[in-house]
Motif scaffolding. Structure first.
Motif, mmCIF file in Angstrom:
data_model
loop_
_atom_site.group_PDB
_atom_site.id
_atom_site.type_symbol
_atom_site.label_atom_id
_atom_site.label_comp_id
_atom_site.label_asym_id
_atom_site.label_seq_id
_atom_site.Cartn_x
_atom_site.Cartn_y
_atom_site.Cartn_z
ATOM 1 N N SER A 147 0.866 -1.180 0.000
ATOM 2 C CA SER A 147 0.000 0.000 0.000
ATOM 3 C C SER A 147 0.901 1.228 0.000
ATOM 4 O O SER A 147 1.753 1.380 0.886
ATOM 5 C CB SER A 147 -0.900 0.026 1.247
ATOM 6 N N ILE A 148 0.720 2.087 -0.975
ATOM 7 C CA ILE A 148 1.527 3.302 -1.087
ATOM 8 C C ILE A 148 0.717 4.469 -0.539
ATOM 9 O O ILE A 148 -0.380 4.772 -1.035
ATOM 10 C CB ILE A 148 1.937 3.552 -2.545
ATOM 11 N N ILE A 149 1.260 5.107 0.504
ATOM 12 C CA ILE A 149 0.582 6.217 1.178
ATOM 13 C C ILE A 149 1.214 7.533 0.726
ATOM 14 O O ILE A 149 2.430 7.723 0.869
ATOM 15 C CB ILE A 149 0.698 6.103 2.712
ATOM 16 N N ILE A 150 0.402 8.443 0.213
ATOM 17 C CA ILE A 150 0.914 9.732 -0.260
ATOM 18 C C ILE A 150 0.171 10.855 0.464
ATOM 19 O O ILE A 150 -0.966 11.188 0.109
ATOM 20 C CB ILE A 150 0.728 9.895 -1.775
ATOM 21 N N PRO A 151 0.779 11.451 1.497
ATOM 22 C CA PRO A 151 0.165 12.633 2.114
ATOM 23 C C PRO A 151 0.429 13.847 1.228
ATOM 24 O O PRO A 151 1.512 13.981 0.650
ATOM 25 C CB PRO A 151 0.900 12.742 3.453
ATOM 26 N N VAL A 152 -0.541 14.718 1.115
ATOM 27 C CA VAL A 152 -0.355 15.865 0.224
ATOM 28 C C VAL A 152 -1.028 17.097 0.810
ATOM 29 O O VAL A 152 -2.094 17.006 1.434
ATOM 30 C CB VAL A 152 -0.904 15.557 -1.188
ATOM 31 N N TYR A 153 -0.380 18.228 0.588
ATOM 32 C CA TYR A 153 -0.940 19.510 1.021
ATOM 33 C C TYR A 153 -0.689 20.540 -0.075
ATOM 34 O O TYR A 153 0.446 20.985 -0.291
ATOM 35 C CB TYR A 153 -0.300 19.963 2.336
ATOM 36 N N ASN A 154 -1.746 20.889 -0.810
ATOM 37 C CA ASN A 154 -1.700 21.921 -1.853
ATOM 38 C C ASN A 154 -0.652 21.658 -2.933
ATOM 39 O O ASN A 154 0.052 22.575 -3.362
ATOM 40 C CB ASN A 154 -1.438 23.299 -1.213
ATOM 41 N N ARG A 155 -0.570 20.406 -3.420
ATOM 42 C CA ARG A 155 0.399 20.089 -4.467
ATOM 43 C C ARG A 155 -0.206 19.166 -5.538
ATOM 44 O O ARG A 155 0.299 18.072 -5.783
ATOM 45 C CB ARG A 155 1.643 19.428 -3.864
ATOM 46 N N PRO A 156 -1.275 19.571 -6.192
ATOM 47 C CA PRO A 156 -1.897 18.695 -7.189
ATOM 48 C C PRO A 156 -0.996 18.369 -8.374
ATOM 49 O O PRO A 156 -1.029 17.248 -8.897
ATOM 50 C CB PRO A 156 -3.146 19.476 -7.628
ATOM 51 N N ASP A 157 -0.195 19.334 -8.825
ATOM 52 C CA ASP A 157 0.684 19.096 -9.973
ATOM 53 C C ASP A 157 1.741 18.041 -9.646
ATOM 54 O O ASP A 157 2.051 17.183 -10.480
ATOM 55 C CB ASP A 157 1.364 20.392 -10.410
ATOM 56 N N GLU A 158 2.288 18.109 -8.434
ATOM 57 C CA GLU A 158 3.293 17.128 -8.039
ATOM 58 C C GLU A 158 2.676 15.741 -7.898
ATOM 59 O O GLU A 158 3.284 14.729 -8.276
ATOM 60 C CB GLU A 158 3.966 17.552 -6.733
ATOM 61 N N VAL A 159 1.461 15.684 -7.360
ATOM 62 C CA VAL A 159 0.777 14.398 -7.234
ATOM 63 C C VAL A 159 0.546 13.782 -8.609
ATOM 64 O O VAL A 159 0.696 12.569 -8.804
ATOM 65 C CB VAL A 159 -0.558 14.561 -6.480
ATOM 66 N N ASP A 160 0.204 14.607 -9.574
ATOM 67 C CA ASP A 160 -0.002 14.128 -10.941
ATOM 68 C C ASP A 160 1.270 13.464 -11.471
ATOM 69 O O ASP A 160 1.229 12.364 -12.053
ATOM 70 C CB ASP A 160 -0.407 15.298 -11.832
ATOM 71 N N GLU A 161 2.403 14.105 -11.279
ATOM 72 C CA GLU A 161 3.675 13.548 -11.745
ATOM 73 C C GLU A 161 4.029 12.260 -11.001
ATOM 74 O O GLU A 161 4.527 11.299 -11.609
ATOM 75 C CB GLU A 161 4.792 14.575 -11.566
ATOM 76 N N LEU A 162 3.762 12.235 -9.703
ATOM 77 C CA LEU A 162 4.050 11.042 -8.910
ATOM 78 C C LEU A 162 3.180 9.870 -9.365
ATOM 79 O O LEU A 162 3.676 8.747 -9.565
ATOM 80 C CB LEU A 162 3.816 11.342 -7.429
ATOM 81 N N LEU A 163 1.895 10.100 -9.540
ATOM 82 C CA LEU A 163 0.999 9.027 -9.973
ATOM 83 C C LEU A 163 1.363 8.542 -11.375
ATOM 84 O O LEU A 163 1.274 7.340 -11.682
ATOM 85 C CB LEU A 163 -0.451 9.502 -9.936
ATOM 86 N N ARG A 164 1.774 9.464 -12.224
ATOM 87 C CA ARG A 164 2.197 9.083 -13.577
ATOM 88 C C ARG A 164 3.373 8.112 -13.527
ATOM 89 O O ARG A 164 3.468 7.181 -14.321
ATOM 90 C CB ARG A 164 2.565 10.343 -14.370
ATOM 91 N N SER A 165 4.273 8.329 -12.563
ATOM 92 C CA SER A 165 5.420 7.429 -12.429
ATOM 93 C C SER A 165 5.003 6.076 -11.859
ATOM 94 O O SER A 165 5.599 5.041 -12.191
ATOM 95 C CB SER A 165 6.499 8.073 -11.558
ATOM 96 N N LEU A 166 3.978 6.047 -11.009
ATOM 97 C CA LEU A 166 3.516 4.786 -10.428
ATOM 98 C C LEU A 166 2.806 3.905 -11.462
ATOM 99 O O LEU A 166 2.818 2.677 -11.337
ATOM 100 C CB LEU A 166 2.586 5.064 -9.247
ATOM 101 N N VAL A 167 2.199 4.518 -12.461
ATOM 102 C CA VAL A 167 1.562 3.752 -13.531
ATOM 103 C C VAL A 167 2.589 2.865 -14.245
ATOM 104 O O VAL A 167 2.255 1.791 -14.756
ATOM 105 C CB VAL A 167 0.881 4.706 -14.541
ATOM 106 N N LYS A 168 3.842 3.283 -14.236
ATOM 107 C CA LYS A 168 4.893 2.586 -14.979
ATOM 108 C C LYS A 168 5.585 1.487 -14.175
ATOM 109 O O LYS A 168 6.566 0.898 -14.643
ATOM 110 C CB LYS A 168 5.939 3.605 -15.454
#
Length: 321
Positions: free
Chosen positions: A5-26
């Motif tokens: 289970s990958i836990i990603i806490p985030v605070y006001n960083r939608p663009d960074e989350v997008d890049e992180l999730l894009r890398s997890l797809v791979k």
């Protein structure tokens, strides 16, 4: 139950989350879920997460702001994985990361692990210089992910994994922020769990985009070290004083250079040699003169900012008794 289970806490960083999730797809290893925990953000990333629901086993949660430590606990409580992995939202994950972790766990008896961080080729020169400074033996002693690190390895939460039994026994983070990951790592070890550095399980960590932000972050890290000391007196080691000694040494050298030029010059000469070594080492590792010069600046900022935060918080601790 999924394996990870990958836990990603985030605070006001939608663009960074997008890049992180894009890398997890791979990821080549696919037995994992993703939990994105929004910590009371004004600029939410729920729409970003929606774009990945057909590509990842992913869940989104929104909660009131409580700090990254408690936000990770929130994710741990809702995770289905045998292993719980935490990434900072400003990380990019290589495609073979989970495959490397899974192979290591099969061959070694551990309950917690951490990995190093590196600079991606797309990062700016300043980000690459900051990455060098934060991982160099000259400035950190390798505590953030070098095989030559000092003492028992303490995983850090920008790239960290624990077996679910670790969370069940320790209860997770007891601090919301300000040294929360180090405090948690110490308790993991004190509870008898075995930790390991998986050198090849690295992430690309963006860190701060300019030196002003970097200064504020490292000043905060300096205060956090004393905050950890409040809970674990034995965890304040001699090398933790290095940035403060570095800062006081420069101040002393500059002062003596006015009154006793020769003595002050000798002291400042040692600093010049130290920065020359950093310049050479950074040049060899980054293969860039520009980044090497910026690495010297980043190293100076790192040590002085951390030293200032450390001294400020230490004096506050002493005054309060």
């Amino acid at each position: 139950m999924v394996k990870y289970s990958i836990i990603i806490p985030v605070y006001n960083r939608p663009d960074e989350v997008d890049e992180l999730l894009r890398s997890l797809v791979k990821q080549t290893f696919t037995d994992f879920e993703v939990l994105v925990i929004e910590d009371g953000s004004n600029n939410r990333c729920d729409s970003v997460v929606d774009n990945y629901k057909s590509k990842l086993n992913i869940s989104y949660y929104f909660k009131e702001n409580s700090g990254q430590g408690f936000t990770r606990n929130y994710g741990f409580e809702r995770a289905d994985g045998e292993w719980l992995i935490v990434f900072d939202s400003d990380c990019l994950i290589p495609g073979d990361y989970l495959a490397i972790v899974d192979d290591y766990i099969k061959r070694h008896k551990i309950e917690a692990f951490g990995g190093p961080d590196r600079a991606h080729e797309t990062f700016t020169s300043v980000q690459k210089a900051i990455s060098y400074s934060m991982t160099s033996l000259f400035t950190t002693g390798g505590v953030r992910g070098d095989k030559n690190h000092i003492g028992v390895f303490h995983p850090r939460s920008f790239n960290m994994g624990i077996h679910k039994s670790v969370f069940e026994k320790t209860g997770g983070y007891i601090l919301p922020r300000k040294g929360e990951d180090l405090e948690f790592s110490i308790r993991i070890i004190e509870n008898g769990f075995k930790t390991a550095l998986i050198e090849d399980a690295f992430v690309y960590h963006k860190r701060r985009t300019n030196f002003s932000q970097f200064f504020k972050q490292l000043h905060f890290f300096g205060t956090a070290r004393i905050n950890v000391f409040r809970h674990f007196k034995s965890e304040l080691k001699l090398f933790h004083f290095f940035p403060s000694i570095f800062l006081l040494g420069i101040a002393t050298g500059l002062f003596l250079a006015i009154l006793f030029p020769i003595l002050g010059g000798i002291i400042l000469g040692f600093y010049a040699l130290y920065f020359l070594l950093i310049l050479i080492d950074a040049g060899i590792k980054t293969k860039s003169i520009r980044i090497a010069v910026l690495s010297v600046i980043a190293s100076y900022i790192q040590l002085t900012a951390y030293g200032m935060g450390f001294l400020k918080e230490a004096l506050l601790y002493i005054r309060k008794g």
